[in-house]
Design a protein around this motif. Structure first.
Motif, mmCIF file in Angstrom:
data_model
loop_
_atom_site.group_PDB
_atom_site.id
_atom_site.type_symbol
_atom_site.label_atom_id
_atom_site.label_comp_id
_atom_site.label_asym_id
_atom_site.label_seq_id
_atom_site.Cartn_x
_atom_site.Cartn_y
_atom_site.Cartn_z
ATOM 1 N N GLY A 1 -27.622 17.581 -8.873
ATOM 2 C CA GLY A 1 -28.129 18.311 -10.013
ATOM 3 C C GLY A 1 -28.994 19.476 -9.588
ATOM 4 N N ARG B 1 -28.890 17.325 -15.061
ATOM 5 C CA ARG B 1 -27.446 17.533 -14.999
ATOM 6 C C ARG B 1 -26.879 17.443 -16.408
ATOM 7 N NH1 ARG B 1 -25.083 11.864 -12.335
ATOM 8 N NH2 ARG B 1 -25.375 10.557 -14.209
ATOM 9 N N TYR B 2 -25.684 18.013 -16.601
ATOM 10 C CA TYR B 2 -24.985 17.935 -17.877
ATOM 11 C C TYR B 2 -23.816 16.965 -17.768
ATOM 12 C CZ TYR B 2 -27.577 21.964 -19.551
ATOM 13 O OH TYR B 2 -28.577 22.804 -19.952
ATOM 14 N N ARG B 3 -23.572 16.256 -18.855
ATOM 15 C CA ARG B 3 -22.391 15.402 -18.961
ATOM 16 C C ARG B 3 -21.537 15.925 -20.106
ATOM 17 N NH1 ARG B 3 -21.796 9.628 -21.890
ATOM 18 N NH2 ARG B 3 -19.629 9.189 -21.336
ATOM 19 N N SER C 1 -22.090 18.070 -9.980
ATOM 20 C CA SER C 1 -21.517 16.741 -9.783
ATOM 21 C C SER C 1 -22.332 15.872 -8.853
ATOM 22 C CB SER C 1 -20.090 16.871 -9.239
ATOM 23 O OG SER C 1 -20.098 17.582 -8.021
ATOM 24 N N GLN D 1 -29.054 15.313 -19.032
ATOM 25 C CA GLN D 1 -29.666 14.135 -18.439
ATOM 26 C C GLN D 1 -30.679 14.548 -17.384
ATOM 27 O OE1 GLN D 1 -26.246 11.927 -16.990
ATOM 28 N NE2 GLN D 1 -26.033 10.850 -18.941
ATOM 29 N N SER E 1 -15.035 11.811 -18.757
ATOM 30 C CA SER E 1 -16.225 12.643 -18.729
ATOM 31 C C SER E 1 -16.404 13.234 -17.344
ATOM 32 C CB SER E 1 -17.467 11.842 -19.129
ATOM 33 O OG SER E 1 -17.693 10.780 -18.206
ATOM 34 N N THR F 1 -30.507 10.325 -20.780
ATOM 35 C CA THR F 1 -30.218 11.459 -21.649
ATOM 36 C C THR F 1 -31.491 11.925 -22.346
ATOM 37 O OG1 THR F 1 -27.946 10.727 -22.011
ATOM 38 C CG2 THR F 1 -28.888 12.232 -23.644
ATOM 39 N N TRP G 1 -30.463 8.187 -14.141
ATOM 40 C CA TRP G 1 -30.383 9.302 -15.076
ATOM 41 C C TRP G 1 -30.494 8.795 -16.515
ATOM 42 C CZ3 TRP G 1 -29.929 14.290 -13.211
ATOM 43 C CH2 TRP G 1 -29.587 14.414 -11.850
ATOM 44 N N TYR H 1 -19.535 15.399 -14.778
ATOM 45 C CA TYR H 1 -20.929 15.797 -14.642
ATOM 46 C C TYR H 1 -21.006 17.148 -13.931
ATOM 47 C CZ TYR H 1 -21.938 10.985 -15.915
ATOM 48 O OH TYR H 1 -22.006 9.791 -16.580
#
Length: 727
Positions: free
Chosen positions: A649, A708-710, A646, A675, A641, A685, A683, A643
């Motif tokens: 955020g 942030r996105y994962r 990174s 997240q 995975s 979700t 963090w 982020y």
């Protein structure tokens, strides 16, 4: 880096064509039209990025195209990437240039002689056949005349001319004359001759080991130094029944070939050991030699060297410095900018031969009874019975050869005109009062100089040659050698100061934008995150521009961007940083922008070096994530995975909707999570897309905060695109 704009390698290889972007007509910037075979961040790719980023620096017009030639590596990890230019499809003489990079792709300097943007008509008034007749008359006995080639000469806004090559003899000597005939008036604008006059027992070197091919039919062909062989006037290498050559006589031609092969081998080895050059042509190749020329002469004709005899017919003209001189013309021809051009360039070419003659003698270091090292030219052959042909320590010992530069030098006969650069090289290598038995050398300004030694002097001179352009003058050599001294010897100013003092001592004036002082130069890297984005017209794309000090101390870096769509703007926040810090680039794409892919070149202009990176901006288009405000791309393996962003955020300052999209590889199961960071710094979700598909999307109405996105590769591997709109 506040680079100097000034001065050119002609090597045939896979090339890169760059031209003004058709997708961004009217915008500043060049774009690569053909795919590069160079790996990312290679010297060639870094040079291409610079070409794309700075059209004003190159004096580019909308009709210009550039072709990148092979990058040549030199001493000190430097790389020299040369380019040629066309205008409206016509070759441009004098439009070539060189980009110099370090071993990691940092752009150090450039050598560009063209000073104005071309704007010239391309319809001739003189017929090609008439131009051929005019050119033919420039030598006394023309045997062959090439088809006139319509060209543009980079003089002012441009001059339309025919280039014609006339081969034959001129006043009894072989000639290959390049003639430029004005295509509007029929006047001869410029002409230059490509022919530069200029275990065995040798006459000059005694018993020596030379490179030959043994076996059932021994041949005077070097088995290691590709292309080097020696024979008579028919071009074939001498052969024999055994591998023993020559009888030591001054009139024996096989003996002359022993001397020629020995000198050529020593010069080849000197180029590698001292100057970092591979072969005579820079790419591991060499050229044949011929002996037995029925003339009191020696020359290079563009393809091979040819050696005659002394006036009293007692000696062949093959001592070390004469052989190395003629092969020096081959080196001059196969460095950027070639060998033909103005009369002043011809004098610099003759001096180049003398310099390589001295370098080779010093490398061979023959004992006194043979051909010991010195800075006199042709003293062993005594060509016409009056001793050396030229003296480098004091050229004026030969009548009409100047010690000092003046306005009378550029039009001077080329062998006489060689004196000024020869004198400079002697002062750079030996100084005014050598301690090794070489003669005292006077200066034009009465200064006293200490030399660097011939090896360092040779490295600086070679570094200048690798910046040569088709138009080449004493002042441009001065500028190129000063840049070479700085870049070849980082951390030391002694070499720069000595180079500058030697030029001043022979009265060569400074060139525009030449380095005025020396400082040690640190280095830095430049990265983009993300490296691409997809937007619709009227939207904005952002990326983080990161810098990192990689050597030396931190330096100031100022950012700029080019290659933008027409009307688009780029804003850096902040506009400059100290290396180690980052900036945010925001590209605003106006409504009505044409769909297409734009290579935006981000340049970090440092104090001592420039760095570039490419941001791929996709405007319009289709696909699951097309039109998103922000786009990230990457590659994930199964189970991994990543982020985005990174680190900390991004922060929304107001409540609003997050619209996210993931475009995963076909046949995989990629998941997407949004997240949010809580007050404890952890963090959690708040939204997700976790179907058994490669593509995901969702919207989320959130409050202000850090998000942030994962992206998670649940199964399968490959490249993905993440796009989102944030409030």
């Amino acid at each position: 880096m506040k680079r100097s704009v000034a001065f050119a390698l002609v090597a045939t290889a896979t090339s890169m064509v760059v031209a003004l972007s058709t997708a961004s007509a009217g915008a500043a910037g060049l774009t690569v039209l053909a795919p590069s075979i160079a790996p990312p961040d290679s010297p060639s790719q870094s040079a291409d990025r610079l070409v794309e980023a700075e059209p004003a620096f190159l004096q580019a017009s909308v009709k210009d195209q550039f072709q990148r030639r092979t990058a040549i590596s030199g001493k000190g990890g430097l790389n020299y990437v040369s380019y040629t230019r066309t205008y409206a499809g016509l070759p441009v003489y004098g439009g070539d240039f060189v980009v110099v990079t370090n071993s990691t792709g940092g752009v150090l300097s450039t050598s560009v002689a063209q000073t104005e943007t071309l704007n010239v008509g391309t319809t001739p008034k003189v017929e090609a056949q008439k131009a051929a007749e005019i050119a033919k008359a420039e030598i006394t006995d023309a045997a062959e005349v090439s088809t006139p080639k319509l060209s543009v000469m980079a003089q002012g806004a441009g001059r339309l001319a025919y280039e014609v090559i006339v081969s034959g003899t001129d006043k009894g000597h072989e000639s290959k004359m390049h003639v430029f005939v004005d295509a509007l008036t029929g006047a001869v604008v410029e002409k230059s001759d490509e022919v530069m006059a200029g275990q065995g027992t040798g006459y000059y070197n005694g018993p020596v080991t030379i490179g030959t091919t043994s076996g059932t039919a021994p041949s005077m062909t070097d088995p290691v130094r590709t292309g080097v062989r020696c024979g008579g006037q028919n071009g074939s290498a001498y052969t024999g029944t055994d591998d023993t050559w020559g009888n030591g006589s001054g009139t024996d031609l096989e003996t002359a070939c022993v001397d020629a092969l020995y000198a050529a081998g020593k010069e080849w080895d000197m180029l590698s050991a001292w100057l970092g050059r591979s072969g005579f042509n820079g790419t591991g190749g060499g050229f044949p030699a011929r002996v037995g020329l029925a003339d009191v002469n020696a020359y290079w004709n563009g393809s091979y060297t040819n050696f005659g005899r002394s006036q009293d017919s007692q000696r062949q003209a093959t001592p070390i410095d004469v052989v190395a001189h003629e092969y020096g013309h081959a080196i001059f021809q196969t460095t950027p900018g070639g060998s033909t051009g103005s009369n002043e360039k011809g004098g610099l070419n003759e001096s180049t031969g003398d310099i390589f003659g001295a370098l080779t003698e010093y490398y061979a270091n023959e004992p006194a009874q043979y051909d010991p090292p010195d800075f006199s030219v042709g003293e062993e052959v005594n060509l016409v019975g009056s001793g050396p042909i030229r003296y480098m320590h004091k050229p004026s010992q030969i009548s009409g050869h100047p010690d000092c530069y003046s306005a009378s030098v550029p039009p001077m006969e080329v062998h006489a005109g060689a004196g000024v650069q020869n004198h400079w090289f002697y002062l750079l290598a030996q100084g005014t009062n050598p301690t090794d038995g070489q003669p005292v050398s006077p200066t034009c300004n009465g200064s006293t100089l200490t030399g660097l030694g011939i090896q360092k002097a040779g490295q600086i001179f070679m570094g200048a040659l690798l910046r040569k352009t088709a138009t080449w003058t004493h002042s441009l050599v001065r500028k190129a050698s000063l840049e070479a001294a700085i870049q070849l010897f980082p951390g030391s100013c002694n070499e720069f100061n000595a180079t500058k003092a030697a030029w001043t001592a022979v009265s060569v004036p400074a060139a525009a934008n030449e380095p005025t002082g020396c400082s040690t130069g640190p280095d830095f890297s430049l990265t983009l995150n993300p490296t691409s984005a997809s937007v619709q017209p009227g939207q904005q794309a952002t990326t983080t521009v990161g810098t990192q000090t990689t050597s030396g101390t931190a330096q100031s870096v100022t950012f700029s961007a080019s290659g933008l769509p027409s009307g688009a703007t780029a804003a850096f926040t902040p506009p400059s940083v100290t290396s180690g810090a980052s900036s945010t680039l925001a590209i605003t794409v106006p409504t009505g922008t044409a769909s297409g892919t734009y290579n935006v070149i981000v340049t970090g202009d440092g104090t001592s070096v420039d760095r570039t990176a490419t941001f791929t901006l996709n405007v319009g288009g289709s696909g699951p994530c097309a039109g998103r405000q922000n786009t990230y791309t990457g590659t994930l393996s199964s189970g991994a995975s990543v982020y985005q962003p990174s680190t900390a955020g991004f922060q929304t300052t107001t409540s609003g909707t997050h619209a996210a999209c993931l475009d995963g590889p076909n046949g995989t199961d990629f998941d997407l999570y949004l997240q949010k960071r809580n007050s404890l710094g952890t963090w959690s979700t708040v939204a997700s897309g976790t179907s058994a598909n490669p593509d995901e999307s969702f919207t989320y109405n959130g409050t202000a905060g850090f998000y942030r996105y994962r992206v998670y590769a649940y199964s399968g591997s490959g490249a993905y695109t993440l796009g989102y709109n944030a409030p």
